[in-house]
Write an enzyme that holds these catalytic residues in place. Structure first.
Site, PDB file in Angstrom:
ATOM      1  N   VAL A   1       0.863  -1.153  -0.038  1.00  0.00           N
ATOM      2  CA  VAL A   1      -0.044   0.148  -0.070  1.00  0.00           C
ATOM      3  C   VAL A   1       0.817   1.325  -0.052  1.00  0.00           C
ATOM      4  O   VAL A   1       0.803   2.133  -0.898  1.00  0.00           O
ATOM      5  CB  VAL A   1      -0.926   0.042   1.264  1.00  0.00           C
ATOM      6  CG1 VAL A   1      -1.757   1.326   1.195  1.00  0.00           C
ATOM      7  CG2 VAL A   1      -1.687  -1.076   1.333  1.00  0.00           C
ATOM      8  N   CYS A   2       1.964   1.254   0.820  1.00  0.00           N
ATOM      9  CA  CYS A   2       2.708   2.463   0.763  1.00  0.00           C
ATOM     10  C   CYS A   2       3.400   2.681  -0.370  1.00  0.00           C
ATOM     11  O   CYS A   2       3.764   3.855  -0.704  1.00  0.00           O
ATOM     12  CB  CYS A   2       3.724   1.956   1.841  1.00  0.00           C
ATOM     13  SG  CYS A   2       3.254   1.895   3.532  1.00  0.00           S
ATOM     14  N   THR A   3       3.997   1.379  -1.060  1.00  0.00           N
ATOM     15  CA  THR A   3       4.569   1.644  -2.340  1.00  0.00           C
ATOM     16  C   THR A   3       3.503   2.421  -3.352  1.00  0.00           C
ATOM     17  O   THR A   3       4.171   3.364  -3.976  1.00  0.00           O
ATOM     18  CB  THR A   3       4.991   0.533  -2.829  1.00  0.00           C
ATOM     19  OG1 THR A   3       5.982  -0.183  -2.104  1.00  0.00           O
ATOM     20  CG2 THR A   3       5.473   0.561  -4.367  1.00  0.00           C
TER      21      THR A   3
ATOM     22  N   LEU B   1       3.389   6.393  -2.174  1.00  0.00           N
ATOM     23  CA  LEU B   1       4.465   7.109  -2.628  1.00  0.00           C
ATOM     24  C   LEU B   1       4.693   7.268  -4.064  1.00  0.00           C
ATOM     25  O   LEU B   1       5.170   8.387  -4.451  1.00  0.00           O
ATOM     26  CB  LEU B   1       5.890   6.320  -1.868  1.00  0.00           C
ATOM     27  CG  LEU B   1       5.938   6.355  -0.266  1.00  0.00           C
ATOM     28  CD1 LEU B   1       7.337   5.994  -0.030  1.00  0.00           C
ATOM     29  CD2 LEU B   1       5.830   7.859   0.194  1.00  0.00           C
TER      30      LEU B   1
END
Length: 213
Positions: free
Chosen positions: A45-47, A50
């Site tokens: 999810v973070c990838t 960002l």
């Protein structure tokens, strides 16, 4: 854990990052800032988040906004992760990622919620104005990605509100009508400030075209 509230001056800090040591208030300078935390590096999810931030770099710059991310992994991990983000999300990551190994910043900004995780930061968003005042917070659970259209929309609303002394209705987008605040009652002042006039379905509900458009 500290608690910071809307209108507070946000805590300053010095911490390592993917681009070296950052002194936060100095780095922010006279820009708006979007500070957003991530549970960990190399997470799916973070990838995507960002990656979206990288793609929206131009939109942030148009609004005088600097983006800065954070996770509790170290700077070497951040730099390696940045390459993955750029490869998988087809973008360039130009913003720093804070390496909060000792969770100093997470503590200052209350980013760790024990019922979610005792060690990982939740998906917090802090929108900070050029005076270093906290203007908005959003907190998402670990598994849910953030809506970056909403982050841009809120920045637009805050900047229009600050510049023209107006409020914005629900679902407002840049260019829509705005609301004349109830505190402004003097008709001469209203006419001078909002020469395009206004419509009032109720005395307390007055819409006017967005100034400057």
């Amino acid at each position: 854990m500290s608690k910071i509230h809307l209108g507070d001056t946000v805590p300053d800090f010095e911490q390592d990052s993917s681009i070296g040591t950052i002194r936060f208030h100095e780095w922010a300078d006279d820009s708006w800032v979007v500070l957003f935390s991530h549970p960990a590096d190399f997470t799916p999810v973070c990838t995507t988040e960002l990656g979206l931030t990288g793609k929206l770099q131009g939109e942030f710059e148009k609004r005088n906004v600097k983006a800065i991310a954070l996770s509790v992994d170290d700077a070497d991990s951040h730099r390696a992760w940045t390459k993955d983000i750029e490869d998988t999300q087809n973008t360039v990551v130009k913003f720093p990622i804070i390496a909060d190994r000792d969770k100093k910043v997470a503590g200052l900004y209350d980013m760790i919620h024990p019922n979610q995780s005792g060690t990982a930061t939740v998906r917090s968003v802090f929108i900070i104005d050029p005076d270093k005042k906290l203007r908005l917070t959003l907190t998402y659970p670990l598994s849910i990605g953030r809506n970056f259209d909403e982050i841009l929309r809120v920045i637009d609303a805050l900047q229009v509100s600050d510049k023209y002394g107006v409020a914005t209705p629900g679902n407002w987008k840049n260019g829509d009508d705005v609301i004349i605040p109830p505190a402004l009652q003097d008709e001469a002042q209203i006419k001078a400030k909002f020469p395009q006039g206004y419509r009032a379905p109720r005395p307390y509900l007055r819409f006017t075209p967005q100034p400057g458009k």
